[in-house]
Write a protein that holds these residues in place. Structure first.
Motif, PDB file in Angstrom:
ATOM      1  N   GLN A   1       0.863  -1.294  -0.146  1.00  0.00           N
ATOM      2  CA  GLN A   1       0.019   0.170   0.037  1.00  0.00           C
ATOM      3  C   GLN A   1       0.902   1.325   0.076  1.00  0.00           C
ATOM      4  N   VAL A   2       0.427   2.190  -0.742  1.00  0.00           N
ATOM      5  CA  VAL A   2       1.239   3.464  -0.969  1.00  0.00           C
ATOM      6  C   VAL A   2       0.365   4.597  -0.240  1.00  0.00           C
ATOM      7  N   GLN A   3       1.008   5.564   0.229  1.00  0.00           N
ATOM      8  CA  GLN A   3       0.438   6.632   0.893  1.00  0.00           C
ATOM      9  C   GLN A   3       1.280   8.004   0.601  1.00  0.00           C
ATOM     10  N   LEU A   4       0.584   8.936   0.244  1.00  0.00           N
ATOM     11  CA  LEU A   4       1.254  10.169  -0.145  1.00  0.00           C
ATOM     12  C   LEU A   4       0.865  11.241   1.076  1.00  0.00           C
ATOM     13  N   VAL A   5       1.601  11.599   1.931  1.00  0.00           N
ATOM     14  CA  VAL A   5       1.023  12.578   3.157  1.00  0.00           C
ATOM     15  C   VAL A   5       1.561  14.115   2.802  1.00  0.00           C
ATOM     16  N   GLU A   6       0.849  14.857   2.683  1.00  0.00           N
ATOM     17  CA  GLU A   6       1.072  16.393   2.576  1.00  0.00           C
ATOM     18  C   GLU A   6       1.103  17.296   3.758  1.00  0.00           C
ATOM     19  N   SER A   7       1.914  18.097   3.767  1.00  0.00           N
ATOM     20  CA  SER A   7       2.149  19.160   4.897  1.00  0.00           C
ATOM     21  C   SER A   7       2.419  20.709   4.587  1.00  0.00           C
ATOM     22  N   GLY A   8       2.018  21.383   5.259  1.00  0.00           N
ATOM     23  CA  GLY A   8       2.249  22.738   4.588  1.00  0.00           C
ATOM     24  C   GLY A   8       0.915  23.265   4.431  1.00  0.00           C
ATOM     25  N   GLY A   9       0.597  24.584   3.512  1.00  0.00           N
ATOM     26  CA  GLY A   9      -0.335  24.905   3.248  1.00  0.00           C
ATOM     27  C   GLY A   9      -0.832  26.163   4.502  1.00  0.00           C
ATOM     28  N   LEU A  20       4.963  23.961   0.503  1.00  0.00           N
ATOM     29  CA  LEU A  20       3.836  22.623   0.514  1.00  0.00           C
ATOM     30  C   LEU A  20       4.958  21.495   0.721  1.00  0.00           C
ATOM     31  N   SER A  21       4.875  20.532   1.180  1.00  0.00           N
ATOM     32  CA  SER A  21       5.524  19.315   1.048  1.00  0.00           C
ATOM     33  C   SER A  21       4.767  18.135   1.100  1.00  0.00           C
ATOM     34  N   ASP A  61       1.257  28.296 -16.910  1.00  0.00           N
ATOM     35  CA  ASP A  61       1.727  29.747 -17.002  1.00  0.00           C
ATOM     36  C   ASP A  61       1.658  30.538 -16.078  1.00  0.00           C
ATOM     37  N   SER A  62       0.423  30.525 -15.189  1.00  0.00           N
ATOM     38  CA  SER A  62       0.011  31.353 -14.285  1.00  0.00           C
ATOM     39  C   SER A  62       1.063  31.421 -13.025  1.00  0.00           C
ATOM     40  N   VAL A  63       1.922  30.329 -12.743  1.00  0.00           N
ATOM     41  CA  VAL A  63       2.726  30.136 -11.838  1.00  0.00           C
ATOM     42  C   VAL A  63       4.184  30.395 -11.966  1.00  0.00           C
ATOM     43  N   LYS A  64       4.414  30.539 -13.110  1.00  0.00           N
ATOM     44  CA  LYS A  64       5.954  30.511 -13.506  1.00  0.00           C
ATOM     45  C   LYS A  64       6.621  31.758 -13.096  1.00  0.00           C
ATOM     46  N   GLY A  65       7.750  31.719 -12.574  1.00  0.00           N
ATOM     47  CA  GLY A  65       8.562  32.608 -11.950  1.00  0.00           C
ATOM     48  C   GLY A  65       8.324  32.873 -10.548  1.00  0.00           C
ATOM     49  N   ARG A  66       7.207  32.369 -10.214  1.00  0.00           N
ATOM     50  CA  ARG A  66       6.755  32.423  -8.580  1.00  0.00           C
ATOM     51  C   ARG A  66       6.660  31.274  -7.707  1.00  0.00           C
ATOM     52  N   PHE A  67       6.522  29.937  -8.305  1.00  0.00           N
ATOM     53  CA  PHE A  67       6.392  28.719  -7.678  1.00  0.00           C
ATOM     54  C   PHE A  67       7.609  27.942  -8.259  1.00  0.00           C
ATOM     55  N   THR A  68       7.989  27.099  -7.317  1.00  0.00           N
ATOM     56  CA  THR A  68       9.273  26.263  -7.481  1.00  0.00           C
ATOM     57  C   THR A  68       9.190  25.007  -6.869  1.00  0.00           C
ATOM     58  N   ILE A  69       9.125  23.914  -7.793  1.00  0.00           N
ATOM     59  CA  ILE A  69       8.937  22.510  -7.656  1.00  0.00           C
ATOM     60  C   ILE A  69      10.359  21.654  -7.249  1.00  0.00           C
ATOM     61  N   SER A  70      10.560  20.814  -6.373  1.00  0.00           N
ATOM     62  CA  SER A  70      11.560  20.159  -5.990  1.00  0.00           C
ATOM     63  C   SER A  70      11.364  18.911  -5.548  1.00  0.00           C
ATOM     64  N   ARG A  71      12.280  17.819  -5.613  1.00  0.00           N
ATOM     65  CA  ARG A  71      12.269  16.645  -5.057  1.00  0.00           C
ATOM     66  C   ARG A  71      13.474  15.886  -4.433  1.00  0.00           C
ATOM     67  N   ASP A  72      13.056  15.212  -3.577  1.00  0.00           N
ATOM     68  CA  ASP A  72      14.291  14.144  -3.151  1.00  0.00           C
ATOM     69  C   ASP A  72      13.922  12.887  -3.204  1.00  0.00           C
ATOM     70  N   ASN A  73      14.763  12.375  -4.212  1.00  0.00           N
ATOM     71  CA  ASN A  73      14.734  10.967  -4.570  1.00  0.00           C
ATOM     72  C   ASN A  73      15.052  10.021  -3.574  1.00  0.00           C
ATOM     73  N   ALA A  74      15.913  10.498  -2.758  1.00  0.00           N
ATOM     74  CA  ALA A  74      16.154   9.325  -1.675  1.00  0.00           C
ATOM     75  C   ALA A  74      15.324   9.181  -0.497  1.00  0.00           C
ATOM     76  N   LEU A  80       6.626  22.283  -2.951  1.00  0.00           N
ATOM     77  CA  LEU A  80       6.283  23.200  -3.744  1.00  0.00           C
ATOM     78  C   LEU A  80       6.614  24.412  -2.948  1.00  0.00           C
ATOM     79  N   ALA A  81       7.353  25.310  -3.431  1.00  0.00           N
ATOM     80  CA  ALA A  81       7.774  26.664  -2.717  1.00  0.00           C
ATOM     81  C   ALA A  81       6.908  27.685  -3.680  1.00  0.00           C
ATOM     82  N   MET A  82       6.158  28.323  -2.803  1.00  0.00           N
ATOM     83  CA  MET A  82       5.177  29.437  -3.521  1.00  0.00           C
ATOM     84  C   MET A  82       5.519  30.633  -3.001  1.00  0.00           C
ATOM     85  N   ASN A  83       5.957  31.550  -3.848  1.00  0.00           N
ATOM     86  CA  ASN A  83       6.081  33.081  -3.592  1.00  0.00           C
ATOM     87  C   ASN A  83       5.401  33.887  -4.332  1.00  0.00           C
ATOM     88  N   SER A  84       5.218  35.262  -4.045  1.00  0.00           N
ATOM     89  CA  SER A  84       4.287  36.297  -4.576  1.00  0.00           C
ATOM     90  C   SER A  84       3.189  35.849  -4.698  1.00  0.00           C
TER      91      SER A  84
END
Length: 120
Positions: A1-9, A20-21, A61-74, A80-84
């Motif tokens: 079974q797989v779970q995705l657990v979010e935090s932040g917001g 958001l993480s 397009d509406s978030v380009k330059g303001r949001f940055t997505i990143s991942r840690d494969n390990a 998701l870093a959301m600015n402005s």
């Protein structure tokens, strides 16, 4: 079974920032594309940002330059870093991941959703 657990917001003022993480856990063999979607009241769910295992990214397009997505494969995480932030960013944000489990089956998984509200 797989779970995705979010935090932040939460609540932010216009021009502010939130992060958001999302952590994937369970019987995971491989994680392919990970991403964030959002759904505002009365609107269809839309892809906000996606990231491949190699780090290639795409944004609506509406978030380009303001949001940055990143991942840690390990750690099997995506952020998701959301600015402005703008009031129109207000929505429920969902983490998504394309995952192959140990038995070999592959499909999309979703987090439970986290509310982001941008208001003064």
């Amino acid at each position: 079974q797989v779970q995705l657990v979010e935090s932040g917001g939460g609540l932010a003022q216009p021009g502010g920032s939130l992060r958001l993480s999302c952590a994937a856990s369970g019987d995971i063999r491989n994680i392919y594309t990970m991403g964030w979607y959002r759904q505002a009241a009365g609107k269809q769910r839309e892809l906000v940002a996606g990231i491949s295992p190699g780090g290639s990214t795409n944004y609506v397009d509406s978030v380009k330059g303001r949001f940055t997505i990143s991942r840690d494969n390990a750690k099997n995480t995506v952020s998701l870093a959301m600015n402005s932030l703008k009031p129109e960013d207000t929505a429920v944000y969902y983490c998504n991941a394309d995952i192959r489990i140990m038995l070999g089956l592959r499909r999309d998984y979703w987090g439970q959703g986290t509310q982001v509200t941008v208001s003064s």
